[in-house]
Design a protein around this motif. Structure first.
Motif, PDB file in Angstrom:
ATOM      1  N   TYR A   1      -5.782 -16.171   1.139  1.00  0.00           N
ATOM      2  CA  TYR A   1      -4.793 -17.029   1.794  1.00  0.00           C
ATOM      3  C   TYR A   1      -4.078 -16.294   2.938  1.00  0.00           C
ATOM      4  CZ  TYR A   1      -5.515 -19.602  -2.554  1.00  0.00           C
ATOM      5  OH  TYR A   1      -6.079 -20.257  -3.622  1.00  0.00           O
ATOM      6  N   PRO A   2      -4.810 -15.708   3.879  1.00  0.00           N
ATOM      7  CA  PRO A   2      -4.172 -14.888   4.923  1.00  0.00           C
ATOM      8  C   PRO A   2      -3.265 -15.697   5.839  1.00  0.00           C
ATOM      9  CG  PRO A   2      -6.487 -15.275   5.429  1.00  0.00           C
ATOM     10  CD  PRO A   2      -6.271 -15.788   4.047  1.00  0.00           C
TER      11      PRO A   2
ATOM     12  N   ILE B   1      -0.114 -11.390   5.764  1.00  0.00           N
ATOM     13  CA  ILE B   1       0.319 -11.634   4.393  1.00  0.00           C
ATOM     14  C   ILE B   1      -0.897 -12.112   3.608  1.00  0.00           C
ATOM     15  CG2 ILE B   1       1.927 -12.857   2.891  1.00  0.00           C
ATOM     16  CD1 ILE B   1       3.300 -11.102   4.970  1.00  0.00           C
ATOM     17  N   LEU B   2      -1.187 -11.464   2.474  1.00  0.00           N
ATOM     18  CA  LEU B   2      -2.277 -11.870   1.596  1.00  0.00           C
ATOM     19  C   LEU B   2      -1.696 -12.266   0.244  1.00  0.00           C
ATOM     20  CD1 LEU B   2      -4.879  -9.065   2.398  1.00  0.00           C
ATOM     21  CD2 LEU B   2      -4.943 -11.443   3.171  1.00  0.00           C
ATOM     22  N   SER B   3      -2.256 -13.301  -0.354  1.00  0.00           N
ATOM     23  CA  SER B   3      -1.736 -13.811  -1.621  1.00  0.00           C
ATOM     24  C   SER B   3      -2.891 -14.207  -2.526  1.00  0.00           C
ATOM     25  CB  SER B   3      -0.822 -15.023  -1.385  1.00  0.00           C
ATOM     26  OG  SER B   3       0.164 -14.731  -0.423  1.00  0.00           O
TER      27      SER B   3
ATOM     28  N   SER C   1       1.597 -11.446  -4.015  1.00  0.00           N
ATOM     29  CA  SER C   1       1.435 -11.372  -2.567  1.00  0.00           C
ATOM     30  C   SER C   1       1.682  -9.954  -2.084  1.00  0.00           C
ATOM     31  CB  SER C   1       2.404 -12.339  -1.881  1.00  0.00           C
ATOM     32  OG  SER C   1       2.122 -12.450  -0.506  1.00  0.00           O
ATOM     33  N   GLN C   2       1.078  -9.615  -0.938  1.00  0.00           N
ATOM     34  CA  GLN C   2       1.254  -8.300  -0.327  1.00  0.00           C
ATOM     35  C   GLN C   2       1.219  -8.461   1.193  1.00  0.00           C
ATOM     36  OE1 GLN C   2       2.469  -5.224   0.336  1.00  0.00           O
ATOM     37  NE2 GLN C   2       1.647  -4.660  -1.689  1.00  0.00           N
ATOM     38  N   ARG C   3       2.042  -7.673   1.868  1.00  0.00           N
ATOM     39  CA  ARG C   3       2.056  -7.669   3.328  1.00  0.00           C
ATOM     40  C   ARG C   3       1.421  -6.382   3.829  1.00  0.00           C
ATOM     41  NH1 ARG C   3       7.435  -7.961   7.300  1.00  0.00           N
ATOM     42  NH2 ARG C   3       6.285  -7.984   9.281  1.00  0.00           N
ATOM     43  N   LYS C   4       0.495  -6.511   4.795  1.00  0.00           N
ATOM     44  CA  LYS C   4      -0.195  -5.356   5.355  1.00  0.00           C
ATOM     45  C   LYS C   4       0.060  -5.274   6.856  1.00  0.00           C
ATOM     46  CE  LYS C   4      -4.028  -5.096   2.035  1.00  0.00           C
ATOM     47  NZ  LYS C   4      -3.857  -3.664   1.697  1.00  0.00           N
ATOM     48  N   ASP C   5       0.186  -4.045   7.356  1.00  0.00           N
ATOM     49  CA  ASP C   5       0.328  -3.883   8.799  1.00  0.00           C
ATOM     50  C   ASP C   5      -1.047  -3.871   9.456  1.00  0.00           C
ATOM     51  OD1 ASP C   5      -0.750  -1.336   8.442  1.00  0.00           O
ATOM     52  OD2 ASP C   5       1.173  -0.308   8.643  1.00  0.00           O
TER      53      ASP C   5
END
Length: 623
Positions: A236-237, A246-248, A261-265
């Motif tokens: 679910y980017p 944001i990935l969930s 969920s996690q946020r990646k740079d």
């Protein structure tokens, strides 16, 4: 000419002052029917209206319609999106960022085999990429399951699957605003896989692209080059505001499914707590998940069992640092404890969002609600009914004015029905952000003076002034931005604006205003036409004046049509001294100042060369 300009101004004033009565229905029992067909798609026109595609008839035709903010169809009828084969279907649509729409679709070879094509249509209904669109690849393979995002420059980036020896071969390409394949004539190869999972494509805020295929996450730069490839378990980017993502997804056991969920740079580093932020537990096994980035927050929606018994629809919001906006737990989407089928979460005025869904309460149907970041319900506490009954499919988009537009599809009669709700929670209400009551122009001493007046303004950043010149009026609609005038934000008082176009030669000009809100949404005004002099009937190279001269002289020339013009200066021996001008010019009469600063006394020839003729005159310099 003055009478003509006066009539133009008067007609625009009259048309702009007419009050349009919306066609949108105000009755939830009677949504607006716009057509009949299959597989509808919906996107915004960035001006308070929308575009719709659907398949109709047999053999299948792909139809495109536009509804303006009032619910009217300004084209009068649909546009058929054609290909080279008999049937077209499986469309995806996005806005082109210029008020138009880009449609990708399949040219059906047979059964479920297609060749993908793409078409761009402007807000007036003109097909910009030819009568049958353009192919995304020249390869004659079966292409399908496309996904598409804007390239931020009037074109798009599209990814698709090709069937090849039992494998799905994933390819990607960029199509520019002129319909040209940019990255490759066959598309750039990404990976092959036997699972045939649909790709997911997202445009990052820094102009790069994220492509997810199963557990592979690719980051591509603006040239289509893969600069990163990571293995991820979440999906679910959604793009963040810093070029990251944001990935969930789901994790846990079948008895306790969790939403995380996690946020990646942009380098793939985790920005939130490891391994992820837990948003909720007790998800329903087959619950859909929706994630949206709105005003710097991340909204999540899902089904869950509350108290282990009751299936209800919930939502939660994460801040940019990954903390929960509602730390005590997720929130019911409605006061009614029911499982709702969400259409979407949409941005409204700053700090608020609109939810559109349908649920199975006793008077089941489609409902809407607007909420702020404190979960205050800003509309009717019992929600706003938008349709009585249940749709087989439900879509919703922002109306760009704080409200929403919805599209429902019925499988029992294939009808396409639409509704609109304003940011005030009133069904069928149309809010006009800037009420333009006049727009006029006139020619004064080789200048065009433009004037316009507004009655009221809401969040008005300003006006871009756009111009269309000479032969391009009948050809490609190549509007050029020639200036910007700052607006007055929000005001209920009449405001008068003006702009002077000094760059005028002989010819016919069209002008329009592009009114832009602070959130980036925009709307075009009516067009006005101004004639400056008359178009020359032949090529003429005039004698320079003064002649002879000492320091400078003026060379004038006329061209009857658009084309390349070169004027060069030669000495008495026929040797090239300098190029005076070299470029493409519209039909008209032009003047050039020639300085003698770097020239000695003597006799010179100046020669005008076009694609159709060559003309020469003599000039004399005396120092």
């Amino acid at each position: 000419m003055e009478m003509r300009n006066l009539l133009v101004a008067a007609s625009v004033l009259f048309l702009s002052s007419i009050e349009l009565f919306p066609q949108w229905s105000t009755d939830p029992n009677n949504n607006l029917i716009v057509g009949y067909g299959l597989n509808p798609e919906l996107c915004s026109d960035s001006a308070g209206g929308c575009y719709i595609t659907y398949e109709a008839g047999y053999p299948a035709e792909l139809h495109l319609r536009r509804l303006d903010r009032y619910g009217y169809q300004p084209w009068g009828d649909k546009r058929k999106i054609a290909g080279e084969l008999e049937e077209q279907m499986s469309a995806k649509i996005i806005g082109d960022g210029e008020g138009g729409v880009i449609v990708s679709y399949g040219d059906r070879i047979f059964h479920s085999r297609f060749r993908l094509r793409i078409q761009k249509v402007d807000s007036s209904g003109n097909l910009l990429w030819g009568a049958t669109g353009r192919r995304v690849s020249v390869v004659d393979t079966s292409q399908s399951v496309q996904r598409m995002v804007t390239d931020g420059a009037g074109g798009c980036v599209i990814v698709w699957m090709e069937s090849n020896m039992g494998f799905a071969e994933y390819r990607i390409n960029r199509i520019d605003r002129n319909g040209q394949r940019v990255w490759s004539d066959t598309g750039l190869y990404i990976i092959s896989d036997y699972n045939y999972d649909p790709p997911i494509l997202t445009r990052a805020s820094d102009g790069s692209y994220y492509l997810k295929i199963r557990r592979n996450l690719y980051r591509l730069n603006q040239n289509g080059e893969v600069v990163r490839r990571d293995s991820v378990t979440l999906g679910y980017p959604v793009a963040d505001s810093d070029g990251g993502l944001i990935l969930s997804g789901r994790t846990g056991t079948i008895n306790n499914i969790k939403l995380v969920s996690q946020r990646k740079d942009s380098l793939g580093n985790n920005l939130w707590q490891d391994p992820y932020v837990e948003i909720a537990d007790s998800l329903y096994l087959n619950s859909p998940i929706t994630v949206r980035a709105i005003y710097g927050y991340y909204y999540y929606w899902w089904y869950r069992y509350k108290n282990g018994i009751q299936l209800v629809t919930q939502y939660q919001v994460l801040r940019p640092d990954g903390t929960k906006l509602f730390p005590n737990g997720s929130i019911n989407i409605s006061n009614y404890p029911v499982d709702a089928l969400l259409a979407d979460i949409l941005p409204s005025d700053t700090g608020t969002v609109v939810f559109i869904w349908q649920d199975y309460r006793s008077d089941d149907g489609v409902f809407g609600q607007r909420k702020d970041t404190l979960n205050n319900r800003l509309w009717n506490l019992s929600d706003v009914p938008l349709y009585t009954g249940m749709y087989s499919d439900l879509f919703a988009i922002t109306d760009c004015l704080g409200g929403a537009i919805g599209l429902g599809w019925h499988q029992f009669d294939f009808s396409l029905r639409m509704f609109k709700v304003s940011k005030n929670g009133i069904m069928g209400e149309v809010i006009v952000p800037v009420e333009l009551i006049s727009f006029s122009g006139k020619l004064v001493d080789n200048l065009v003076e433009l004037y316009w007046q507004t009655a009221t303004e809401t969040n008005n950043m300003g006006f871009e002034i756009e111009r269309l010149q000479n032969s391009k009026i009948e050809g490609l609609q190549d509007w050029k931005t020639i200036g910007f005038v700052e607006g007055n934000g929000t005001t209920t008082e009449p405001k008068i604006y003006s702009f002077i176009d000094e760059n005028i030669v002989t010819g016919i000009y069209k002008y329009r205003l592009k009114q832009i809100d602070f959130d980036g949404t925009f709307e075009y005004s009516n067009e006005i036409e101004i004639e400056a002099g008359s178009i020359p009937k032949e090529y003429v190279l005039f004698q320079n004046y003064p002649n002879p001269f000492n320091s400078s002289t003026v060379i004038s020339y006329s061209v009857p049509m658009e084309g390349k013009v070169t004027i060069k200066l030669y000495n008495a021996l026929g040797e090239l001294v300098k190029t005076i001008t070299d470029g493409f010019f519209n039909a008209g009469t032009y003047k050039i100042n020639l300085s003698s600063e770097d020239l000695s006394s003597g006799i010179y020839l100046y020669k005008m060369q076009t694609e159709r003729t060559s003309l020469t005159k003599k000039l004399i310099i005396i120092k």
